[in-house]
Design a protein around this motif. Structure first.
Motif, PDB file in Angstrom:
ATOM      1  N   LEU A  13     -40.902  17.074   6.615  1.00  0.00           N
ATOM      2  CA  LEU A  13     -39.537  17.178   7.113  1.00  0.00           C
ATOM      3  C   LEU A  13     -39.499  17.426   8.611  1.00  0.00           C
ATOM      4  CD1 LEU A  13     -37.739  19.291   4.346  1.00  0.00           C
ATOM      5  CD2 LEU A  13     -38.092  16.817   4.484  1.00  0.00           C
ATOM      6  N   GLU A  17     -34.017  18.797  10.018  1.00  0.00           N
ATOM      7  CA  GLU A  17     -33.732  18.739   8.575  1.00  0.00           C
ATOM      8  C   GLU A  17     -34.002  20.094   7.931  1.00  0.00           C
ATOM      9  OE1 GLU A  17     -34.864  14.009   7.918  1.00  0.00           O
ATOM     10  OE2 GLU A  17     -36.421  15.538   7.649  1.00  0.00           O
ATOM     11  N   ILE A  33     -32.185  15.783   1.154  1.00  0.00           N
ATOM     12  CA  ILE A  33     -32.133  15.728   2.617  1.00  0.00           C
ATOM     13  C   ILE A  33     -30.973  14.800   2.966  1.00  0.00           C
ATOM     14  CG2 ILE A  33     -33.401  15.204   4.733  1.00  0.00           C
ATOM     15  CD1 ILE A  33     -34.723  17.355   2.926  1.00  0.00           C
ATOM     16  N   LYS A  35     -28.656  15.998   5.795  1.00  0.00           N
ATOM     17  CA  LYS A  35     -28.049  16.519   7.017  1.00  0.00           C
ATOM     18  C   LYS A  35     -29.143  17.057   7.941  1.00  0.00           C
ATOM     19  CE  LYS A  35     -26.960  20.712   4.432  1.00  0.00           C
ATOM     20  NZ  LYS A  35     -27.511  20.208   3.211  1.00  0.00           N
ATOM     21  N   ALA A  36     -28.735  17.295   9.181  1.00  0.00           N
ATOM     22  CA  ALA A  36     -29.661  17.823  10.182  1.00  0.00           C
ATOM     23  C   ALA A  36     -28.889  18.734  11.126  1.00  0.00           C
ATOM     24  CB  ALA A  36     -30.302  16.680  10.964  1.00  0.00           C
ATOM     25  N   THR A  51     -28.155  12.648   8.569  1.00  0.00           N
ATOM     26  CA  THR A  51     -29.553  12.418   8.919  1.00  0.00           C
ATOM     27  C   THR A  51     -29.674  11.427  10.068  1.00  0.00           C
ATOM     28  OG1 THR A  51     -29.693  10.725   7.210  1.00  0.00           O
ATOM     29  CG2 THR A  51     -30.446  12.942   6.618  1.00  0.00           C
ATOM     30  N   GLY A  56     -33.103   8.209   6.300  1.00  0.00           N
ATOM     31  CA  GLY A  56     -33.391   9.638   6.327  1.00  0.00           C
ATOM     32  C   GLY A  56     -32.726  10.407   5.209  1.00  0.00           C
ATOM     33  N   LYS A  57     -31.702   9.821   4.616  1.00  0.00           N
ATOM     34  CA  LYS A  57     -31.015  10.456   3.485  1.00  0.00           C
ATOM     35  C   LYS A  57     -31.849  10.184   2.239  1.00  0.00           C
ATOM     36  CE  LYS A  57     -26.427  10.890   1.554  1.00  0.00           C
ATOM     37  NZ  LYS A  57     -25.029  10.448   1.658  1.00  0.00           N
TER      38      LYS A  57
END
Length: 172
Positions: A13, A17, A33, A35-36, A51, A56-57
């Protein structure tokens, strides 16, 4: 910092994240995962965003020991997040601890380590991409995956065994 290192080294990660995670993101032995925690437009605060990319999601299976450790850790009652400091402070704290204990590299290097472990374990690049949240195999293979010296002997033996079988000689 234990949670940060575990999530970076065992799931690859990003620090943004990790800093965005809540206990609700961990469910049924998995982590979501989506959000960031990233710098705001004026670079003075940090805000929650989606993300880095659509890839990335993702939802990742978490090793049971890591999952139990995270679930037992709790969260910051004010923010609801597991890690209560921002990504810049996480990196700075990691760097300080790494120097103190003689560990080379940065927190981000744990993401590269994870990508390299996936390659060493012969995880197909398509699955490595999904786990790392990459959109293209080029990023995974050319930027993140590196040869690991700990695996050199293992793969040397595999290659030598194959060569010995080809030429009909004794394997070493």
């Amino acid at each position: 910092m234990l949670i940060v290192v575990l999530l970076a080294a065992t799931l690859g990660l990003r620090r943004s994240e990790i800093c965005a995670l809540t206990q609700e993101d961990f469910f049924d032995g998995k982590v979501r995962i989506d959000k960031a925690l990233v710098p705001s437009y004026d670079n003075k605060t940090f805000v929650l965003k989606g993300t880095k990319s659509k890839a990335g999601k993702r939802i990742l299976a978490v090793e049971p020991g890591v999952y139990a450790t995270v679930k037992a850790y709790g969260c910051n009652p004010r923010t609801g997040r597991i890690i209560s400091i921002n990504p810049a402070r996480v990196s700075a704290r990691y760097t300080t601890l790494a120097k103190r204990f003689g560990v080379p590299g940065s927190l981000h290097d744990l993401r590269h380590y994870y990508a390299s472990i996936l390659a060493a374990l012969n995880v197909p690049v398509k699955y490595a991409m999904q786990r790392l949240g990459h959109s293209t195999p080029q990023v995974t293979e050319k930027v993140y995956q590196h040869a690991l010296s700990a695996y050199d002997q293992k793969f040397n033996e595999i290659v030598n065994e194959h060569t010995a079988q080809l030429i009909g000689g004794p394997s070493v």
